[in-house]
Design a protein around this motif. Structure first.
Motif, mmCIF file in Angstrom:
data_model
loop_
_atom_site.group_PDB
_atom_site.id
_atom_site.type_symbol
_atom_site.label_atom_id
_atom_site.label_comp_id
_atom_site.label_asym_id
_atom_site.label_seq_id
_atom_site.Cartn_x
_atom_site.Cartn_y
_atom_site.Cartn_z
ATOM 1 N N UNK A 35 -19.266 16.183 -21.427
ATOM 2 C CA UNK A 35 -19.321 15.236 -22.555
ATOM 3 C C UNK A 35 -20.711 15.156 -23.185
ATOM 4 N N UNK A 36 -21.721 15.665 -22.464
ATOM 5 C CA UNK A 36 -23.096 15.510 -22.926
ATOM 6 C C UNK A 36 -23.515 16.549 -23.947
ATOM 7 N N UNK A 37 -24.741 16.378 -24.440
ATOM 8 C CA UNK A 37 -25.353 17.357 -25.337
ATOM 9 C C UNK A 37 -26.716 17.747 -24.770
ATOM 10 N N UNK A 38 -27.250 18.834 -25.287
ATOM 11 C CA UNK A 38 -28.478 19.404 -24.740
ATOM 12 C C UNK A 38 -29.716 18.586 -25.115
ATOM 13 N N UNK A 39 -30.526 18.276 -24.100
ATOM 14 C CA UNK A 39 -31.836 17.654 -24.321
ATOM 15 C C UNK A 39 -32.865 18.780 -24.238
ATOM 16 N N UNK A 40 -33.339 19.231 -25.380
ATOM 17 C CA UNK A 40 -34.195 20.421 -25.421
ATOM 18 C C UNK A 40 -35.529 20.221 -24.714
ATOM 19 N N UNK A 41 -36.054 19.006 -24.759
ATOM 20 C CA UNK A 41 -37.341 18.723 -24.089
ATOM 21 C C UNK A 41 -37.176 18.833 -22.577
ATOM 22 N N UNK A 42 -36.112 18.216 -22.046
ATOM 23 C CA UNK A 42 -35.845 18.282 -20.606
ATOM 24 C C UNK A 42 -35.597 19.736 -20.183
ATOM 25 N N UNK A 43 -34.825 20.466 -20.965
ATOM 26 C CA UNK A 43 -34.539 21.871 -20.641
ATOM 27 C C UNK A 43 -35.837 22.678 -20.585
ATOM 28 N N UNK A 44 -36.699 22.464 -21.537
ATOM 29 C CA UNK A 44 -37.970 23.192 -21.587
ATOM 30 C C UNK A 44 -38.842 22.863 -20.381
ATOM 31 N N UNK A 45 -38.870 21.584 -20.003
ATOM 32 C CA UNK A 45 -39.675 21.162 -18.840
ATOM 33 C C UNK A 45 -39.157 21.794 -17.552
ATOM 34 N N UNK A 46 -37.842 21.821 -17.389
ATOM 35 C CA UNK A 46 -37.253 22.404 -16.184
ATOM 36 C C UNK A 46 -37.476 23.915 -16.148
ATOM 37 N N UNK A 47 -37.272 24.567 -17.280
ATOM 38 C CA UNK A 47 -37.459 26.017 -17.333
ATOM 39 C C UNK A 47 -38.910 26.424 -17.091
ATOM 40 N N UNK A 48 -39.837 25.497 -17.343
ATOM 41 C CA UNK A 48 -41.266 25.802 -17.199
ATOM 42 C C UNK A 48 -41.775 25.610 -15.760
ATOM 43 N N UNK A 49 -40.909 25.195 -14.834
ATOM 44 C CA UNK A 49 -41.349 24.997 -13.441
ATOM 45 C C UNK A 49 -41.934 26.294 -12.882
#
Length: 358
Positions: free
Chosen positions: A207-221
């Motif tokens: 049901x959700x939509x993409x949070x681009x900031x959160x995605x970027x932070x996680x991918x940058x680990x």
């Protein structure tokens, strides 16, 4: 032909509970074969769940006491399982529950004392499969790839989606495997903040939509840029991931949706790097394989050349318990069950400590 009758015990980082799998394991010609005849999952009560989750913070004496009491509890559960199903058992093979995993410091610790387990169950026990590999300079993880190689060789890739995602595959005659990164640990952390154990079938995430900031932070680990062999534990999650998630001001649905896209993107990156053929099969097991939104998203990101396959629900849920049962068999036969090509240890080894019931 000898048939080993073994109970495999597994408790993973997602803290879903204790998995018990009663397996028959045998060798036919040059190939190992298996059957899971009975299985059971026991959810942790709230007190045990919280104690396991916070065990990393326990003082040494309290941790060792917990190590013993948890071992007794494991033995009691195994004994009930044996009695319920009237099982004939040669031995119990237990992973225990990882509380500390810091291989760079030469440390890995799985609670669930083998002696207490043996005494409470009345059966021989093989456990502590990780310590020897770490003592040999390895990561002590992942260990399941020996099972992937010898029991599931028909698949090009074996992906486990437990608390952590890890992958295993053959390359130039060597088995390679490593922790990719996040899986159910982040999803469960998000739902548990509102009192939900997990997101069934990924219904909320869908049901959700993409949070681009959160995605970027996680991918940058940083972990994602490290070369393998590599592995992570709960400590890494608490230190590196929890602050990112807890600082994100967004709906639970959007956080779950984004976390699934992150998990699948990281898996797809790793799989695509290794693809050598035009058609490939990826076997997916672990709790994440039951999350239909996650599996759909993963297939979408992998594309048409890599077919995602999910086996029976029993194998999805109990593959790790099966493999630890199998590792116990290999230990008894003094055959290799820890692969240095996977863990980075100085050499292959036959790991596990045997405890006799008293």
């Amino acid at each position: 032909m000898q048939i080993y009758k073994v109970i495999g015990l597994m408790s993973g980082t997602s803290l879903d509970g204790l998995d018990l799998a009663y397996c028959h394991i045998w060798k036919k010609l040059d190939r190992w074969e298996f059957k899971i005849l009975e299985s059971k999952s026991i959810s942790y009560d709230k007190e045990t769940f919280n104690k396991l989750k916070k065990s990393i913070y326990l003082p040494a004496d309290e941790l060792l006491i917990f190590h013993n009491t948890y071992g007794t509890w494991l033995g009691e559960q195994a004994k009930k399982f044996i009695e319920e199903h009237h099982l004939e058992v040669d031995f119990i093979s237990s992973h225990g529950h990882t509380t500390h995993h810091q291989p760079a410091k030469g440390l890995t610790f799985q609670i669930g004392s083998g002696q207490h387990l043996a005494n409470a169950s009345g059966h021989k026990v093989i456990c502590d499969f990780r310590t020897n590999d770490v003592a040999l300079g390895g990561q002590g993880a992942p260990l399941v790839p020996i099972g992937d190689r010898l029991l599931f060789s028909e698949y090009d890739f074996c992906l486990n989606l437990g608390g952590i995602s890890n992958i295993s595959f053959e390359q130039n005659g060597k088995r390679l495997a490593y922790d990719i990164g996040l899986a159910n640990m982040i999803l469960n952390h998000i739902t548990q903040k509102v009192g939900l154990a997990y997101d069934k079938d990924g219904q909320l995430a869908r049901k959700g939509t993409l949070n681009k900031v959160l995605l970027q932070q996680l991918n940058a680990l940083e972990f994602y840029s490290l070369s393998f062999p590599k592995s992570i534990g709960f400590e890494w999650f608490v230190e590196k991931v929890v602050p990112i998630v807890d600082d994100t001001k967004d709906s639970m649905e959007n956080q779950l949706h984004t976390a699934i896209h992150h998990i699948c993107e990281q898996v797809a990156i790793q799989v695509k790097q290794q693809v050598l053929k035009t058609e490939n099969t990826l076997l997916v097991t672990g709790g994440g394989a039951l999350n239909s939104f996650l599996i759909e998203t993963l297939q979408e990101k992998l594309g048409s050349t890599i077919k995602v396959e999910t086996p029976s629900k029993t194998l999805i849920e109990y593959k790790e318990a099966l493999v630890f049962a199998f590792m116990g068999v290999l230990r008894l036969e003094q055959k290799i069950n820890c692969l240095s090509s996977v863990t980075g240890a100085k050499r292959n080894s036959s790991s596990g400590v045997v405890f006799l019931a008293n």
